[in-house]
Design an enzyme around this catalytic site. Structure first.
Site, PDB file in Angstrom:
ATOM      1  N   THR A  41       0.849  -1.182   0.000  1.00 57.95           N
ATOM      2  CA  THR A  41       0.000   0.000   0.000  1.00 57.95           C
ATOM      3  C   THR A  41       0.889   1.238   0.000  1.00 57.95           C
ATOM      4  O   THR A  41       2.000   1.193   0.509  1.00 57.95           O
ATOM      5  CB  THR A  41      -0.823  -0.031   1.307  1.00 57.95           C
ATOM      6  OG1 THR A  41      -1.801  -1.040   1.172  1.00 57.95           O
ATOM      7  CG2 THR A  41      -1.500   1.284   1.615  1.00 57.95           C
ATOM      8  N   ARG A  55     -14.620  -6.456   0.188  1.00 58.35           N
ATOM      9  CA  ARG A  55     -14.040  -6.166   1.521  1.00 58.35           C
ATOM     10  C   ARG A  55     -13.497  -4.728   1.508  1.00 58.35           C
ATOM     11  O   ARG A  55     -12.883  -4.285   0.553  1.00 58.35           O
ATOM     12  CB  ARG A  55     -12.917  -7.151   1.817  1.00 58.35           C
ATOM     13  CG  ARG A  55     -12.118  -6.844   3.102  1.00 58.35           C
ATOM     14  CD  ARG A  55     -10.818  -6.148   2.812  1.00 58.35           C
ATOM     15  NE  ARG A  55      -9.920  -6.077   3.953  1.00 58.35           N
ATOM     16  CZ  ARG A  55      -8.796  -5.365   3.959  1.00 58.35           C
ATOM     17  NH1 ARG A  55      -8.430  -4.701   2.895  1.00 58.35           N
ATOM     18  NH2 ARG A  55      -8.032  -5.341   5.025  1.00 58.35           N
ATOM     19  N   VAL A  56     -13.760  -3.998   2.562  1.00 60.46           N
ATOM     20  CA  VAL A  56     -13.246  -2.630   2.671  1.00 60.46           C
ATOM     21  C   VAL A  56     -12.179  -2.606   3.755  1.00 60.46           C
ATOM     22  O   VAL A  56     -12.409  -3.086   4.868  1.00 60.46           O
ATOM     23  CB  VAL A  56     -14.383  -1.638   3.027  1.00 60.46           C
ATOM     24  CG1 VAL A  56     -13.836  -0.225   3.150  1.00 60.46           C
ATOM     25  CG2 VAL A  56     -15.491  -1.696   1.983  1.00 60.46           C
ATOM     26  N   GLY A  57     -11.023  -2.068   3.444  1.00 60.75           N
ATOM     27  CA  GLY A  57      -9.942  -1.982   4.423  1.00 60.75           C
ATOM     28  C   GLY A  57      -9.948  -0.651   5.166  1.00 60.75           C
ATOM     29  O   GLY A  57     -10.927   0.103   5.111  1.00 60.75           O
ATOM     30  N   ASP A  58      -8.851  -0.369   5.840  1.00 61.36           N
ATOM     31  CA  ASP A  58      -8.745   0.860   6.628  1.00 61.36           C
ATOM     32  C   ASP A  58      -8.444   2.088   5.770  1.00 61.36           C
ATOM     33  O   ASP A  58      -8.792   3.212   6.128  1.00 61.36           O
ATOM     34  CB  ASP A  58      -7.643   0.716   7.682  1.00 61.36           C
ATOM     35  CG  ASP A  58      -6.286   0.435   7.042  1.00 61.36           C
ATOM     36  OD1 ASP A  58      -6.214  -0.434   6.147  1.00 61.36           O
ATOM     37  OD2 ASP A  58      -5.301   1.086   7.439  1.00 61.36           O
ATOM     38  N   THR A  67      -0.476   1.755   6.993  1.00 64.72           N
ATOM     39  CA  THR A  67      -0.376   0.542   6.186  1.00 64.72           C
ATOM     40  C   THR A  67      -0.259  -0.654   7.116  1.00 64.72           C
ATOM     41  O   THR A  67       0.393  -0.575   8.152  1.00 64.72           O
ATOM     42  CB  THR A  67       0.827   0.580   5.229  1.00 64.72           C
ATOM     43  OG1 THR A  67       0.931  -0.712   4.598  1.00 64.72           O
ATOM     44  CG2 THR A  67       2.127   0.891   5.938  1.00 64.72           C
ATOM     45  N   GLY A  68      -0.927  -1.738   6.745  1.00 68.73           N
ATOM     46  CA  GLY A  68      -0.883  -2.919   7.598  1.00 68.73           C
ATOM     47  C   GLY A  68      -2.187  -3.676   7.509  1.00 68.73           C
ATOM     48  O   GLY A  68      -2.975  -3.458   6.574  1.00 68.73           O
ATOM     49  N   GLY A  93      -5.545  -4.149   7.750  1.00 66.73           N
ATOM     50  CA  GLY A  93      -6.565  -3.120   7.865  1.00 66.73           C
ATOM     51  C   GLY A  93      -7.615  -3.330   8.940  1.00 66.73           C
ATOM     52  O   GLY A  93      -8.069  -2.371   9.568  1.00 66.73           O
TER      53      GLY A  93
HETATM   54  N1  ASP Z   1      -4.055  -1.557   5.028  1.00 70.09           N
HETATM   55  C1  ASP Z   1      -4.327  -2.171   3.766  1.00 70.09           C
HETATM   56  C2  ASP Z   1      -5.642  -2.896   3.844  1.00 70.09           C
HETATM   57  O1  ASP Z   1      -5.915  -3.524   4.845  1.00 70.09           O
HETATM   58  C3  ASP Z   1      -3.281  -3.157   3.337  1.00 70.09           C
HETATM   59  C4  ASP Z   1      -1.855  -2.659   3.364  1.00 70.09           C
HETATM   60  O2  ASP Z   1      -1.549  -1.698   4.046  1.00 70.09           O
HETATM   61  O3  ASP Z   1      -1.011  -3.242   2.661  1.00 70.09           O
HETATM   62  O4  ASP Z   1      -6.360  -2.899   2.886  1.00 70.09           O
END
Ligand code: ASP
Length: 313
Positions: A179, A207-210, A230-231, A233
């Protein structure tokens, strides 16, 4: 004495199991060069008195166009084998925000988030209304092939038909990707944050992430900070990470570094929430904490040297 106006920029290209052993020297060089180039794009805008909002948007466009990272071109595959992208942009001065989720075939998702911020009454648009809006705003679309990368496809193949989904840069034997996001403070003292992602490999469709959730993966407020995460989510959503950092500063009087360290190294970690973030304060303080093995990252504070990092120091 009044503090001299300053500016600063920090960016990330994803966090995860990124170790020295997992990158060849050539790949490492490529990542470092890509991070450095993106840093220069944003820094130049800030140095020429451009706004933080313009700088983070341009920085993220640059990262989206680079197939090394999991955003725009090079996004990961979802469970059904296609790309669904999320992005958000927030202005710390006005608290205006624009975000999009689950979009397909948009060349630069951050530009669509920007259109939502500047030219709609809404904050968050989802597929397919988001693409409809993009068409009306004249944004560029690309065929599926544009977003395809062999490594991302192989990563998905390894998880296909399982219920496992993962950070694109977690250890599956392939190279790591991520990300992207940027935060900045400009010469006028205004803050902004931008984040863009393809999400997590083999994620459920829709799916919805952060990333597109204001306050979770992206937040900016001139009173406190600008944050891009990033991480994993789901953890960042449950812990409302970006806004939590802002609240710790606003209501508890913590410094940027104190607030970020508490959230990343204690609050998230305690629950197994893997990842990191980049953050900047109105006075140009920059911090890039992560609790994973690595995070592609870079920062540049006015008058200082550009810094690029990948692993734990
Ligand atoms: N945070 C992002 C998500 O969960 C993924 C990522 O940071 O690589 O969609």
């Amino acid at each position: 004495m009044e503090k001299k106006p300053s500016f600063a920029l920090a960016l990330h290209g994803g966090a995860g199991t990124i170790t020295r052993a997992s990158l060849t020297p050539h790949m490492e060089q490529e990542y470092r060069a890509a991070l450095r180039q993106a840093l220069e794009v944003g820094y130049k805008i800030l140095r020429e008195e451009g706004s933080a909002l313009t700088a983070v948007e341009a920085t993220v466009v640059h990262l989206e166009d680079c197939p090394l990272f999991n955003a725009g071109r090079g996004s990961v595959f979802n469970k059904l084998g296609y790309h669904e992208m999320d992005a958000a942009l927030m202005c710390g001065k006005t608290l205006e925000a624009g975000a999009i989720t689950g979009v397909r075939n948009i060349r630069n998702p951050i530009l669509l988030a920007s259109e939502v911020l500047h030219h709609s009454d809404h904050v968050l648009l989802s597929h397919p209304g988001a693409e409809d809006f993009a068409r009306n705003q004249g944004l560029a679309f690309e065929p599926d092939a544009y977003f395809f990368t062999q490594q991302r496809y192989d990563q998905w193949q390894a998880l296909r038909d399982t219920d496992v989904y993962m950070l694109d840069h977690s250890e599956t034997g392939e190279k790591k990707f991520g990300t992207v996001g940027a935060v900045a403070v400009d010469l006028a003292g205004d803050l902004a944050a931008a984040t863009s992602t393809g999400g997590m490999t083999n994620k459920n469709f829709n799916r919805v992430g952060d990333t597109p959730l204001i306050g979770a993966g992206t937040y900016a407020n001139n009173k406190t900070c600008a944050v891009s995460c990033t991480g994993h989510g789901e953890y960042f959503i449950r812990h409302v990470v970006a806004y939590d950092i802002s609240c710790l500063m606003e209501y508890k009087g913590m410094s940027l570094a104190q607030a970020c360290n508490l959230v990343v190294h204690q609050k998230l970690k305690q629950y197994g929430g893997e990842g990191g973030l980049v953050a900047v304060s109105p006075t140009g303080e920059v911090t890039l904490p992560f609790n994973s093995e690595g995070m592609y990252r870079a920062s540049w504070v006015a008058g200082g040297e550009p810094l690029v990092g990948i692993y734990q120091e």
